[in-house]
Scaffold this active site. Sequence first.
Site, PDB file in Angstrom:
ATOM      1  N   LYS A 195     -13.434  10.365   9.448  1.00 43.08           N
ATOM      2  CA  LYS A 195     -14.381   9.248   9.596  1.00 43.08           C
ATOM      3  C   LYS A 195     -15.647   9.512   8.757  1.00 43.08           C
ATOM      4  CE  LYS A 195     -12.245   8.252  13.982  1.00 43.08           C
ATOM      5  NZ  LYS A 195     -12.330   7.784  15.362  1.00 43.08           N
ATOM      6  N   GLU A 232      -2.836   3.356  18.162  1.00 46.45           N
ATOM      7  CA  GLU A 232      -4.075   3.916  18.679  1.00 46.45           C
ATOM      8  C   GLU A 232      -4.695   2.948  19.676  1.00 46.45           C
ATOM      9  OE1 GLU A 232      -5.846   6.981  15.818  1.00 46.45           O
ATOM     10  OE2 GLU A 232      -6.426   5.027  15.051  1.00 46.45           O
ATOM     11  N   HIS A 267      -7.525   0.788  10.684  1.00 47.76           N
ATOM     12  CA  HIS A 267      -8.108   1.551  11.790  1.00 47.76           C
ATOM     13  C   HIS A 267      -8.955   0.616  12.660  1.00 47.76           C
ATOM     14  CE1 HIS A 267     -10.485   4.369  14.078  1.00 47.76           C
ATOM     15  NE2 HIS A 267      -9.518   5.240  13.843  1.00 47.76           N
ATOM     16  N   SER A 316      -8.010  10.509  21.223  1.00 41.47           N
ATOM     17  CA  SER A 316      -8.383  11.696  22.003  1.00 41.47           C
ATOM     18  C   SER A 316      -7.267  12.745  22.112  1.00 41.47           C
ATOM     19  CB  SER A 316      -8.871  11.291  23.398  1.00 41.47           C
ATOM     20  OG  SER A 316     -10.022  10.468  23.290  1.00 41.47           O
ATOM     21  N   GLY A 336     -11.955   8.306  20.770  1.00 42.73           N
ATOM     22  CA  GLY A 336     -13.287   8.905  20.885  1.00 42.73           C
ATOM     23  C   GLY A 336     -13.860   8.861  22.290  1.00 42.73           C
ATOM     24  N   ASN A 382      -8.391  12.219  10.625  1.00 43.36           N
ATOM     25  CA  ASN A 382      -9.303  11.202  10.111  1.00 43.36           C
ATOM     26  C   ASN A 382     -10.731  11.694  10.353  1.00 43.36           C
ATOM     27  OD1 ASN A 382     -10.786   8.917   9.546  1.00 43.36           O
ATOM     28  ND2 ASN A 382      -9.975   7.707  11.257  1.00 43.36           N
ATOM     29  N   GLU A 412     -11.737   0.898  13.955  1.00 41.65           N
ATOM     30  CA  GLU A 412     -13.162   0.806  13.588  1.00 41.65           C
ATOM     31  C   GLU A 412     -13.350  -0.141  12.398  1.00 41.65           C
ATOM     32  OE1 GLU A 412     -13.702   5.045  13.378  1.00 41.65           O
ATOM     33  OE2 GLU A 412     -13.360   5.111  15.537  1.00 41.65           O
TER      34      GLU A 412
HETATM   35  P1  PGA Z   1     -10.209  10.501  18.306  1.00 38.70           P
HETATM   36  O1  PGA Z   1      -9.998   9.432  17.130  1.00 38.70           O
HETATM   37  O2  PGA Z   1      -9.147  11.545  18.151  1.00 38.70           O
HETATM   38  O3  PGA Z   1     -11.580  11.007  18.131  1.00 38.70           O
HETATM   39  O4  PGA Z   1     -10.037   9.733  19.603  1.00 38.70           O
HETATM   40  C1  PGA Z   1      -8.723   9.016  16.765  1.00 38.70           C
HETATM   41  C2  PGA Z   1      -8.808   8.032  15.640  1.00 38.70           C
HETATM   42  O5  PGA Z   1      -9.741   7.225  15.599  1.00 38.70           O
HETATM   43  O6  PGA Z   1      -7.946   8.033  14.747  1.00 38.70           O
END
Ligand code: PGA
Length: 252
Positions: free
Chosen positions: A11, A169, A97, A215, A175, A9, A99
């Site tokens: 983003k 997740e 997601h 992560s 992140g 992803n 976010e």
């Molecule tokens: P990340 O994000 O690997 O940077 O933690 C994962 C995600 O949001 O799908």
Amino acid sequence: MRKNIVAGNWKMNNDLSASKKLAKQVAKLVKKSKVKGTKVIIAPTFVNLERVVKATKKSKVKVAAQNMHFAESGAFTGEIAPGMLKSIGVKTVILGHSERREYFGEDDALLAKKVDTALQHNMDVIFCFGEVLEDRKSGKQEQVVESQIKNALFHLEAAAFKNIVLAYEPVWAIGTGETASPEQAQDMHAFIRKTLSDKYGANVADEVSILYGGSVKPANAVEIFSKPDVDGGLIGGAALNAEDFVAIVNAF
Ligand code: PGA
């Protein structure tokens, strides 16, 4: 048999030239990689989707959108409809997601509608969910995850799960550099599979791929992916570097 999947992803990162470059690098490294059975997906921003589809056309890499509207068309300024994605060769969409839930107010009811539209268009859905830190601290993580899944997906017929991939997740691990331990991931994935099995039966539950996200890096992917109910990962930060991303693909 359920598939192993590694999805990146991107983003809101990468302009057009960076997107094409990264997509080509990923395609090249995937071609060289020894892993045969793993499905590899990348999800650039909407504006770069078409060019990334072209850049990966002759490769095994599939391209997904990061979001989608539930309507077919109409007065929804700034939104993207499923038919538009399909018209440029995008057949997979990430929905739910954290976010999108946190910054854009997407809730279970809205996500249920988006899932329905995607399935009506024969698209594959990577459906994301997960608890926030407070939920985990108070031991409510299973309750939260169960309600997210039930509210957005349990109106579906069993057959719909052929087109759905689940992505657990934990929000506290996205992140942040903090990963769920492989045991925490496995425990939750087993719980998710049981939740599906209780509603749809063991056959459906066994066939659904459940990805872990939060992560994931080359250094921790092998251990996380070695867990029996973890079928791959949804990768954010590490997907922005082709070597790291394909190292995660190779973790299987
Ligand atoms: P990340 O994000 O690997 O940077 O933690 C994962 C995600 O949001 O799908």
